[in-house]
Design a protein around this motif. Sequence first.
Motif, PDB file in Angstrom:
ATOM      1  N   ILE A  46      -0.867  31.672  32.770  1.00  0.00           N
ATOM      2  CA  ILE A  46      -0.738  32.405  31.300  1.00  0.00           C
ATOM      3  C   ILE A  46       0.526  31.778  30.834  1.00  0.00           C
ATOM      4  O   ILE A  46       1.423  31.105  31.650  1.00  0.00           O
ATOM      5  N   ALA A  47       0.934  32.087  29.745  1.00  0.00           N
ATOM      6  CA  ALA A  47       2.137  31.636  29.016  1.00  0.00           C
ATOM      7  C   ALA A  47       3.340  32.860  29.352  1.00  0.00           C
ATOM      8  O   ALA A  47       3.035  33.963  29.263  1.00  0.00           O
ATOM      9  N   PRO A  48       4.573  32.137  29.564  1.00  0.00           N
ATOM     10  CA  PRO A  48       5.734  33.303  29.506  1.00  0.00           C
ATOM     11  C   PRO A  48       5.570  34.182  28.253  1.00  0.00           C
ATOM     12  O   PRO A  48       5.125  33.764  27.143  1.00  0.00           O
ATOM     13  N   GLY A  49       5.674  35.438  28.366  1.00  0.00           N
ATOM     14  CA  GLY A  49       5.691  36.563  27.441  1.00  0.00           C
ATOM     15  C   GLY A  49       4.313  37.179  27.299  1.00  0.00           C
ATOM     16  O   GLY A  49       4.122  38.126  26.362  1.00  0.00           O
ATOM     17  N   ASP A  50       3.109  36.324  27.925  1.00  0.00           N
ATOM     18  CA  ASP A  50       1.854  37.080  27.854  1.00  0.00           C
ATOM     19  C   ASP A  50       1.970  38.282  28.572  1.00  0.00           C
ATOM     20  O   ASP A  50       2.731  38.452  29.572  1.00  0.00           O
ATOM     21  N   GLU A  51       1.271  39.307  28.284  1.00  0.00           N
ATOM     22  CA  GLU A  51       0.717  40.329  28.976  1.00  0.00           C
ATOM     23  C   GLU A  51      -0.586  40.397  29.954  1.00  0.00           C
ATOM     24  O   GLU A  51      -1.388  39.694  29.714  1.00  0.00           O
ATOM     25  N   VAL A  52      -0.366  41.112  30.945  1.00  0.00           N
ATOM     26  CA  VAL A  52      -1.461  41.170  31.885  1.00  0.00           C
ATOM     27  C   VAL A  52      -2.080  42.645  32.182  1.00  0.00           C
ATOM     28  O   VAL A  52      -0.958  43.598  32.552  1.00  0.00           O
ATOM     29  N   ARG A  53      -2.926  43.165  31.811  1.00  0.00           N
ATOM     30  CA  ARG A  53      -3.543  44.361  31.857  1.00  0.00           C
ATOM     31  C   ARG A  53      -4.512  44.532  33.340  1.00  0.00           C
ATOM     32  O   ARG A  53      -5.436  44.101  33.048  1.00  0.00           O
ATOM     33  N   GLU A  72      12.332  33.554  41.329  1.00  0.00           N
ATOM     34  CA  GLU A  72      13.573  34.166  41.310  1.00  0.00           C
ATOM     35  C   GLU A  72      14.077  34.708  39.824  1.00  0.00           C
ATOM     36  O   GLU A  72      13.608  33.957  38.858  1.00  0.00           O
ATOM     37  N   GLY A  73      14.477  35.916  39.913  1.00  0.00           N
ATOM     38  CA  GLY A  73      14.744  36.366  38.638  1.00  0.00           C
ATOM     39  C   GLY A  73      13.722  37.248  37.849  1.00  0.00           C
ATOM     40  O   GLY A  73      14.119  38.079  36.972  1.00  0.00           O
ATOM     41  N   ALA A  74      12.506  37.311  38.628  1.00  0.00           N
ATOM     42  CA  ALA A  74      11.579  38.109  38.017  1.00  0.00           C
ATOM     43  C   ALA A  74      11.752  39.602  38.678  1.00  0.00           C
ATOM     44  O   ALA A  74      11.714  39.632  39.609  1.00  0.00           O
ATOM     45  N   ALA A  75      11.286  40.516  37.787  1.00  0.00           N
ATOM     46  CA  ALA A  75      11.348  42.067  38.330  1.00  0.00           C
ATOM     47  C   ALA A  75       9.950  42.276  39.098  1.00  0.00           C
ATOM     48  O   ALA A  75       9.198  42.060  38.365  1.00  0.00           O
ATOM     49  N   PRO A  76      10.148  42.827  40.381  1.00  0.00           N
ATOM     50  CA  PRO A  76       8.988  43.421  40.837  1.00  0.00           C
ATOM     51  C   PRO A  76       8.322  44.576  40.048  1.00  0.00           C
ATOM     52  O   PRO A  76       9.086  45.152  39.154  1.00  0.00           O
ATOM     53  N   PHE A  77       7.009  44.783  40.137  1.00  0.00           N
ATOM     54  CA  PHE A  77       6.277  45.966  39.502  1.00  0.00           C
ATOM     55  C   PHE A  77       5.474  46.488  40.668  1.00  0.00           C
ATOM     56  O   PHE A  77       4.900  45.866  41.556  1.00  0.00           O
ATOM     57  N   LYS A  78       5.078  47.891  40.330  1.00  0.00           N
ATOM     58  CA  LYS A  78       3.804  48.331  41.144  1.00  0.00           C
ATOM     59  C   LYS A  78       3.379  49.531  40.385  1.00  0.00           C
ATOM     60  O   LYS A  78       4.118  50.613  40.029  1.00  0.00           O
ATOM     61  N   VAL A  87       1.494  44.938  32.232  1.00  0.00           N
ATOM     62  CA  VAL A  87       2.947  44.258  32.226  1.00  0.00           C
ATOM     63  C   VAL A  87       3.199  42.847  31.659  1.00  0.00           C
ATOM     64  O   VAL A  87       2.198  42.380  31.344  1.00  0.00           O
ATOM     65  N   THR A  88       4.196  42.742  31.204  1.00  0.00           N
ATOM     66  CA  THR A  88       4.696  41.488  30.455  1.00  0.00           C
ATOM     67  C   THR A  88       5.529  40.743  31.376  1.00  0.00           C
ATOM     68  O   THR A  88       6.375  41.039  31.882  1.00  0.00           O
ATOM     69  N   LEU A  89       4.938  39.346  31.395  1.00  0.00           N
ATOM     70  CA  LEU A  89       5.565  38.467  32.533  1.00  0.00           C
ATOM     71  C   LEU A  89       6.297  37.357  31.697  1.00  0.00           C
ATOM     72  O   LEU A  89       5.503  36.476  30.886  1.00  0.00           O
ATOM     73  N   THR A  90       7.745  37.149  32.012  1.00  0.00           N
ATOM     74  CA  THR A  90       8.356  36.099  31.086  1.00  0.00           C
ATOM     75  C   THR A  90       8.758  35.129  31.978  1.00  0.00           C
ATOM     76  O   THR A  90       9.354  33.994  31.495  1.00  0.00           O
ATOM     77  N   VAL A  91       9.194  35.463  33.034  1.00  0.00           N
ATOM     78  CA  VAL A  91       9.855  34.399  33.905  1.00  0.00           C
ATOM     79  C   VAL A  91       8.761  33.637  34.653  1.00  0.00           C
ATOM     80  O   VAL A  91       7.907  33.802  35.240  1.00  0.00           O
ATOM     81  N   PRO A  92       8.705  31.984  34.365  1.00  0.00           N
ATOM     82  CA  PRO A  92       7.844  31.274  34.900  1.00  0.00           C
ATOM     83  C   PRO A  92       7.788  30.904  36.485  1.00  0.00           C
ATOM     84  O   PRO A  92       8.595  31.260  36.962  1.00  0.00           O
TER      85      PRO A  92
END
Length: 141
Positions: A46-53, A72-78, A87-92
Amino acid sequence: MKPIVLLLSVLTALTARPAWAETHEVQMYTRNASGPMIYEPDFLRIAPGDEVRFIPVQPGHNAATIDGMTPEGAAPFKSQINEDYTVTLTVPGRYGIKCSPHFAMGMVMLIEVGNSPETTFPADLPRRAQDRFDAILAAKP
């Protein structure tokens, strides 16, 4: 420009999702035609800024980042069990995703944000999870 209008403009710009961003859906299964404990698809680019549902098609699943498998620098999620979660993933980089209750059974997937050719696996990765990741990487486009 009035301060309140300026503030609202800045907040809107910071929180708005880019018009070109996409939402990618991942379904979570206990069993389907591909086998047991499956994310479908099990690999996303995916591209940075895309969402994953993440959609729990069958009950008992969630989506969570794997310790040691986030850029590095990406926020974990659960997410919560049985929760439809976006979730929106922005960090490559590459994100390892697991179903918390079924991690040892190999219920994992890989999300590549941007162009990231390498994947680092934690030393304590369950064997079935490592086997599934190996299969994902061998089959990815």
